[in-house]
Design a protein around this motif. Structure first.
Motif, PDB file in Angstrom:
ATOM      1  N   PRO A 350       1.017  -1.121  -0.072  1.00  6.41           N
ATOM      2  CA  PRO A 350      -0.192   0.297  -0.113  1.00  6.41           C
ATOM      3  C   PRO A 350       0.482   1.574   0.133  1.00  6.41           C
ATOM      4  O   PRO A 350       1.782   1.046   0.661  1.00  6.41           O
ATOM      5  CB  PRO A 350      -0.624  -0.017   0.820  1.00  6.41           C
ATOM      6  CG  PRO A 350       0.138  -0.404   2.206  1.00  6.41           C
ATOM      7  CD  PRO A 350       0.315  -2.366   1.909  1.00  6.41           C
ATOM      8  N   PHE A 351       0.022   2.441  -0.796  1.00 12.05           N
ATOM      9  CA  PHE A 351       1.202   3.671  -0.073  1.00 12.05           C
ATOM     10  C   PHE A 351      -0.026   4.514  -1.464  1.00 12.05           C
ATOM     11  O   PHE A 351      -0.558   4.741  -1.805  1.00 12.05           O
ATOM     12  CB  PHE A 351       2.585   3.863  -2.344  1.00 12.05           C
ATOM     13  CG  PHE A 351       3.350   5.082  -1.644  1.00 12.05           C
ATOM     14  CD1 PHE A 351       3.607   4.790  -1.071  1.00 12.05           C
ATOM     15  CD2 PHE A 351       2.598   6.018  -2.553  1.00 12.05           C
ATOM     16  CE1 PHE A 351       4.637   5.834  -1.242  1.00 12.05           C
ATOM     17  CE2 PHE A 351       3.738   7.086  -2.230  1.00 12.05           C
ATOM     18  CZ  PHE A 351       4.350   6.814  -2.146  1.00 12.05           C
ATOM     19  N   GLY A 352      -0.449   5.612   0.447  1.00 17.77           N
ATOM     20  CA  GLY A 352      -1.104   6.541   0.434  1.00 17.77           C
ATOM     21  C   GLY A 352      -2.862   6.075   0.331  1.00 17.77           C
ATOM     22  O   GLY A 352      -3.223   4.514   1.191  1.00 17.77           O
ATOM     23  N   PHE A 353      -3.681   5.866  -0.894  1.00 13.75           N
ATOM     24  CA  PHE A 353      -5.032   5.862  -1.209  1.00 13.75           C
ATOM     25  C   PHE A 353      -4.872   4.062  -2.680  1.00 13.75           C
ATOM     26  O   PHE A 353      -5.902   3.976  -3.186  1.00 13.75           O
ATOM     27  CB  PHE A 353      -5.451   6.426  -1.991  1.00 13.75           C
ATOM     28  CG  PHE A 353      -6.070   7.491  -0.448  1.00 13.75           C
ATOM     29  CD1 PHE A 353      -6.911   7.271   0.731  1.00 13.75           C
ATOM     30  CD2 PHE A 353      -5.138   8.612   0.053  1.00 13.75           C
ATOM     31  CE1 PHE A 353      -7.074   7.942   1.679  1.00 13.75           C
ATOM     32  CE2 PHE A 353      -5.354   9.377   0.876  1.00 13.75           C
ATOM     33  CZ  PHE A 353      -6.599   9.664   1.945  1.00 13.75           C
ATOM     34  N   ARG A 354      -3.537   4.033  -2.725  1.00 14.22           N
ATOM     35  CA  ARG A 354      -3.179   3.253  -3.684  1.00 14.22           C
ATOM     36  C   ARG A 354      -2.191   2.287  -3.389  1.00 14.22           C
ATOM     37  O   ARG A 354      -1.337   1.828  -2.690  1.00 14.22           O
ATOM     38  CB  ARG A 354      -3.162   3.767  -5.140  1.00 14.22           C
ATOM     39  CG  ARG A 354      -1.792   4.883  -4.862  1.00 14.22           C
ATOM     40  CD  ARG A 354      -2.241   5.184  -6.427  1.00 14.22           C
ATOM     41  NE  ARG A 354      -0.748   5.796  -6.726  1.00 14.22           N
ATOM     42  CZ  ARG A 354      -0.007   5.726  -6.876  1.00 14.22           C
ATOM     43  NH1 ARG A 354       0.276   4.332  -8.109  1.00 14.22           N
ATOM     44  NH2 ARG A 354       1.923   6.471  -7.095  1.00 14.22           N
ATOM     45  N   ASP A 355      -2.347   0.825  -4.223  1.00 15.58           N
ATOM     46  CA  ASP A 355      -1.077  -0.206  -4.605  1.00 15.58           C
ATOM     47  C   ASP A 355      -0.376   0.187  -5.498  1.00 15.58           C
ATOM     48  O   ASP A 355       0.036   0.659  -5.832  1.00 15.58           O
ATOM     49  CB  ASP A 355      -1.403  -1.127  -4.482  1.00 15.58           C
ATOM     50  CG  ASP A 355      -2.297  -1.995  -3.196  1.00 15.58           C
ATOM     51  OD1 ASP A 355      -2.795  -1.168  -2.248  1.00 15.58           O
ATOM     52  OD2 ASP A 355      -3.848  -2.910  -3.170  1.00 15.58           O
ATOM     53  N   LEU A 356       1.071   0.078  -4.622  1.00 17.33           N
ATOM     54  CA  LEU A 356       2.431   0.518  -5.975  1.00 17.33           C
ATOM     55  C   LEU A 356       3.218  -1.541  -6.332  1.00 17.33           C
ATOM     56  O   LEU A 356       2.860  -1.955  -4.850  1.00 17.33           O
ATOM     57  CB  LEU A 356       3.441   0.992  -5.465  1.00 17.33           C
ATOM     58  CG  LEU A 356       3.638   2.085  -5.585  1.00 17.33           C
ATOM     59  CD1 LEU A 356       4.411   2.963  -4.345  1.00 17.33           C
ATOM     60  CD2 LEU A 356       3.109   2.429  -7.025  1.00 17.33           C
TER      61      LEU A 356
END
Length: 405
Positions: A350-356
């Motif tokens: 997870p990175f903020g409100f999205r996935d990396l």
């Protein structure tokens, strides 16, 4: 008398194997992101320094750190993910350690350590142990982003219900830099061959064999997957295998060089694409490395074939929306195919409100007399139950049984 004899035999057999629960550590990237210091950390640690696990331990220019024997390895503890508990001394002092098949030494932080990393971890108090013996020698490991220095001693080590007497180990007294600061574990317990050891004397498993405290000269790993809802425990079984953890058959691979757990690899095949390691190369099985490593020129081409692109930090990412269309990667070992899908070789974080989505492959150049080596780390070993047989110098692989997610 017959009942007593049966009871004694049952007790002895039961004590000849020990199960060590292994907990999975969140990646250092995730820990740093949670603390809000990831970007600052990456500025100070170039990826080529941060990710490389193997290099010359004492490079030219550091004569004061040289031992009477040379080494050719360093360790990337930053992403080593699985650790368990041991104790050192009498009365026992508890430590969490990485059980690492890519090294052969045991070390824990010393109470005399002056580094920030030691202050954040449990430290060994030699003066409190009735069975401690000072050795007088020093050891050192040079890292791309720092180095580790310490002194050598001998003491009683306990793993589960097993007791190893007069075990040589290292007490780190200087751990500069931030490489160890965020680590969830205190030290490392190496399970490779003695010829790879920095500390003169028997590694832990060699002493277990010499002191005849394991049922079989075998240890095995079951590494767990991380799910959205939980992080189940894995297991290291010292002295045998657990057939409930895998599906038959077991494919046995002979060890070629008794330093690392090193085997011949037939090839690496990308679905619908090209092959790497053509005509045979060598690979090592390494529970202390989270990713799959290989020669830079081949890994870069492999990243291109799976559509991975480099970031400013030097890591490779893929489009999370394309995971289902990414090719399978097959490792052919001993004539058998071991296939990983994108679900296996892509790490989603997870990175903020999205996935990396990060590629599970990394460039690591290890030169050996047999040529460049590939590293089959946790990305590979999570899918397969791995058996390390010191009696017959071979490695066994079988499909691990994972709970349905």
């Amino acid at each position: 008398m017959l009942r007593l004899l049966i009871l004694l035999l049952t007790t002895w057999t039961g004590s000849a194997m020990v199960r060590v629960p292994l907990r999975r550590v969140p990646s250092i990237r995730a820990q740093l992101r949670t603390q809000g210091v990831l970007e600052e950390f990456l500025k100070d640690h170039r990826p080529d320094m941060f990710n490389r696990r193997y290099a010359q331990c004492f490079p030219p220019g550091t004569p004061s750190l040289r031992l009477r024997r040379s080494s050719e390895k360093i360790y990337n503890f930053m992403d080593a993910q699985y650790y368990g508990e041991i104790s050192v001394g009498t009365p026992p002092q508890n430590f969490s350690v990485i059980f690492d098949t890519g090294s052969a030494d045991l070390w824990v932080p010393s109470s005399y350590c002056v580094s920030q990393a030691c202050a954040l971890h449990r430290r060994f108090k030699a003066f409190e142990s009735k069975t401690f013996h000072h050795d007088g020698r020093i050891f050192g490991i040079h890292y791309g982003s720092g180095h580790l220095l310490g002194v050598i001693g001998r003491d009683t080590v306990k793993i589960g219900n097993m007791t190893i007497l007069n075990q040589e180990f290292g007490e780190s007294v200087y751990e500069p830099g931030s490489a160890f600061v965020t680590a969830k574990f205190d030290g490392v317990l190496g399970l490779a061959y003695q010829s790879l050891a920095e500390i003169l004397g028997n590694p832990v498993f060699d002493n277990m064999l010499a002191q005849q405290i394991v049922d079989q000269p075998v240890f095995s790993f079951y590494l767990t997957r991380r799910t959205k809802t939980s992080t189940p425990e894995g297991e290291l079984l010292l002295g045998g295998i657990d057939e409930a953890m895998f599906d038959q058959p077991i494919n046995w691979l002979p060890v070629i060089t008794k330093r690392y757990w090193q085997i011949r690899m037939d090839s690496v095949v990308v679905q619908g694409g090209r092959s790497f390691c053509q005509g045979e190369c060598h690979a090592i099985f390494d529970t202390g490395t989270s990713l799959i490593g290989g020669p830079t020129n081949e890994i870069v081409r492999l990243q291109q074939l799976i559509g991975a692109t480099p970031t400013n930090s030097g890591e490779f990412v893929v489009d999370c929306a394309r995971l289902s269309s990414l090719p399978h990667i097959t490792f052919i070992l001993g004539g058998k195919e071991y296939t990983l899908t994108s679900e296996h070789y892509v790490r989603k974080e997870p990175f903020g409100f999205r996935d990396l989505c990060f590629s599970g492959f990394q460039a690591i150049d290890i030169n050996s007399p047999e040529g460049p080596l590939w590293i089959l780390g946790d990305v590979f070993l999570t899918e397969y139950y791995s058996i390390f047989d010191r009696g017959l110098d071979r490695i066994g692989l079988a499909h691990a049984r994972h709970p349905i997610q």
